[in-house]
Design an enzyme around this catalytic site. Sequence first.
Site, PDB file in Angstrom:
ATOM      1  N   ALA A  29       0.840  -1.194   0.000  1.00 32.45           N
ATOM      2  CA  ALA A  29       0.000   0.000   0.000  1.00 32.45           C
ATOM      3  C   ALA A  29       0.871   1.237   0.000  1.00 32.45           C
ATOM      4  O   ALA A  29       2.016   1.221   0.467  1.00 32.45           O
ATOM      5  CB  ALA A  29      -0.917   0.008   1.226  1.00 32.45           C
ATOM      6  N   CYS A  30       0.343   2.325  -0.545  1.00 35.01           N
ATOM      7  CA  CYS A  30       0.964   3.636  -0.399  1.00 35.01           C
ATOM      8  C   CYS A  30      -0.026   4.504   0.366  1.00 35.01           C
ATOM      9  O   CYS A  30      -0.871   4.006   1.100  1.00 35.01           O
ATOM     10  CB  CYS A  30       1.348   4.232  -1.747  1.00 35.01           C
ATOM     11  SG  CYS A  30      -0.043   4.519  -2.866  1.00 35.01           S
ATOM     12  N   THR A  31       0.039   5.804   0.190  1.00 38.42           N
ATOM     13  CA  THR A  31      -0.786   6.699   1.000  1.00 38.42           C
ATOM     14  C   THR A  31      -2.274   6.434   0.834  1.00 38.42           C
ATOM     15  O   THR A  31      -3.027   6.412   1.804  1.00 38.42           O
ATOM     16  CB  THR A  31      -0.495   8.166   0.631  1.00 38.42           C
ATOM     17  OG1 THR A  31       0.914   8.395   0.739  1.00 38.42           O
ATOM     18  CG2 THR A  31      -1.220   9.115   1.570  1.00 38.42           C
TER      19      THR A  31
ATOM     20  N   ARG B 253      -3.618   3.970  -1.760  1.00 38.28           N
ATOM     21  CA  ARG B 253      -3.958   2.828  -2.612  1.00 38.28           C
ATOM     22  C   ARG B 253      -3.410   1.517  -2.070  1.00 38.28           C
ATOM     23  O   ARG B 253      -2.307   1.466  -1.536  1.00 38.28           O
ATOM     24  CB  ARG B 253      -3.370   3.007  -4.021  1.00 38.28           C
ATOM     25  CG  ARG B 253      -3.665   4.314  -4.678  1.00 38.28           C
ATOM     26  CD  ARG B 253      -3.068   4.341  -6.071  1.00 38.28           C
ATOM     27  NE  ARG B 253      -3.112   5.682  -6.647  1.00 38.28           N
ATOM     28  CZ  ARG B 253      -2.900   5.966  -7.918  1.00 38.28           C
ATOM     29  NH1 ARG B 253      -2.607   5.001  -8.754  1.00 38.28           N
ATOM     30  NH2 ARG B 253      -2.958   7.204  -8.348  1.00 38.28           N
TER      31      ARG B 253
ATOM     32  N   ARG C 271      -1.680  -1.585  -3.369  1.00 37.03           N
ATOM     33  CA  ARG C 271      -0.884  -1.910  -4.561  1.00 37.03           C
ATOM     34  C   ARG C 271      -0.653  -3.411  -4.533  1.00 37.03           C
ATOM     35  O   ARG C 271       0.095  -3.920  -3.701  1.00 37.03           O
ATOM     36  CB  ARG C 271       0.425  -1.134  -4.569  1.00 37.03           C
ATOM     37  CG  ARG C 271       0.220   0.370  -4.808  1.00 37.03           C
ATOM     38  CD  ARG C 271       1.532   1.120  -4.730  1.00 37.03           C
ATOM     39  NE  ARG C 271       1.348   2.540  -5.007  1.00 37.03           N
ATOM     40  CZ  ARG C 271       1.660   3.141  -6.144  1.00 37.03           C
ATOM     41  NH1 ARG C 271       2.164   2.434  -7.138  1.00 37.03           N
ATOM     42  NH2 ARG C 271       1.468   4.441  -6.307  1.00 37.03           N
TER      43      ARG C 271
END
Length: 583
Positions: free
Chosen positions: A429-431, A433, A435
């Site tokens: 995951a990023c901020t 989303r 992934r």
Amino acid sequence: MSSNGVSSALGALQPLGRALMLPIAVLPVAGLLLRLGQPDMMNIAFVAAAGDAIFHNLGLIFAIGVAVGFAKDGNGAAGLAGAVCFLIATNGAEALMTLPVDATTGLTGKAADLAGTAFKDAAINHLSVPIGILSGVIAGGFYNRFGTIRLPEYLAFFGGRRFVPIVSGLAGLMIAAGVGFSSGGLAKGIDSLSHAVVAAGPLGLFAYGLLNRLLIVTGLHHILNNVAWFILGDFHGATGDLHRFFAGDPSAGAFMSGFFPVMMFGLPAACLAMWRSARPERRAAVGGMLASLALTSFLTGVTEPIEFSFMFLAPALYALHAVLTGLSMVIMDALGVRLGFSFSAGLFDYVINFGKATRPLLLIPVGLVYAGVYYAAFRFAIVRFDLKTPGREPLEELAAMAGVKRDTPRGRGFIEALGGAGNLVSIDACTTRLRLVVADQAAIDEPALKALGARGFVRPSPRDLQVVLGPIADEVAREMREALGAPAPKPAVAAEKASIAAAPADTAVARAVLAALGGAANVRQVEGAANRLLVALADATLIDVEALKRAGLRGLARTAPDRAQLIFPTAAEPLAAAIRQNQ
């Protein structure tokens, strides 16, 4: 380039876009400490110094953060390797640099030595963020490649994760040589890029704002932002628009100011337009969600959940949004407004950095105009073209969403909607989303994911999937990994139990898998879930991947330093039972 080539290139860049967000996540606390310690606020020198320390060590922070972000299981060994690579590269390059003649003109003795050291420090500082990013990419890649390497017994101590900092250090030597012997050319190249961007004036700012929004669909806007915010320009050793703003550069902020009217006013007004355009019977249902998205954008500048709610429904409307962002950059620059942020263009950063800004009150009239433009454009487009924005979904989609089970824990609910444990190759995951890498995109249940809170989907390649959730993305990824790491609930249907019992595992295969996992003493726990074998190990470096492949392994995912998931072509529960019997 063919469509497959483009997809491959985008897929290859995805880890970098994701990894860059980890070091950037430390900037809010740095900006907060730096501002609170300033004389115009709390006037506490050591607090300001603490925040400034982050900005002065951005290269090292990027080396560590990008390496951990690149590592397939986020292991800290990759971060250590990134730091080793960066420190060797920067110090080695500094030692190899040749001083220009005018650097010590008229100076002798200690004065000349100090001038030479200061020149080299400034030159390295100018390149520290690019070197840090490169060091992180190398260390993360080496961790994925060499993290389980086996060396001869007399060198076994240096095998596995311990090998990664060693080989990363050797890579750092090569970077040092490349940078040290060409530092002048590299610095001139960055200066030329900075001057070219500045010379582009309004056109350059417009292009940046436009591309920033258009690249969101790929997640690669982080790469563009890093060039503008951390590399371009120089002010007393501070490089990049963001760093220079906090260092007091009066010309900094051009690549940040234009986001404030869009994020604080424009997109919240778009949410109001979507709520007003929802069917009357659906307004109450979507009102809370749209209000939350609008408030998140206004306060923090996190906008992706809003943008993905209309990005694919109305590409022309999203193109208008991108153009308006570019125009906002130009308008704020023409008005002489200089605003900055440590995280994003929301109210929190606006208030904290108000004292460092130039003409900050002009944001209010510009923002109100933008709110009117966004509301009118969205209201017209939604009604005129019958866009299926939140509250206007087709009846069949609403029926599918209504059929989603609400009593399932969130993490397991996402796993089921994503095609089950067997369809998930990796989770990150990023901020905003999730992934993911999935085995089969066709197994994804989009209505179920939307019912769970998904705002949009991006498929950069046939196996890569991004699910836009908003700020909860990292928490959801953690819950999913925990759900996969825990024993799966037993099937409730007798027929399912019978089918599993009717397919006993080959004892020879079980013994081969057990041996490849380091033997019975190394396996602490083993469970089967769908076609995944969930194992907890005393020492994960003992896994023999090649031996597992010979036993039928299709894929391997490391969910924790001591845990792994082994993907097999058939049901894994009988294999798990057979392994337990052979322990």
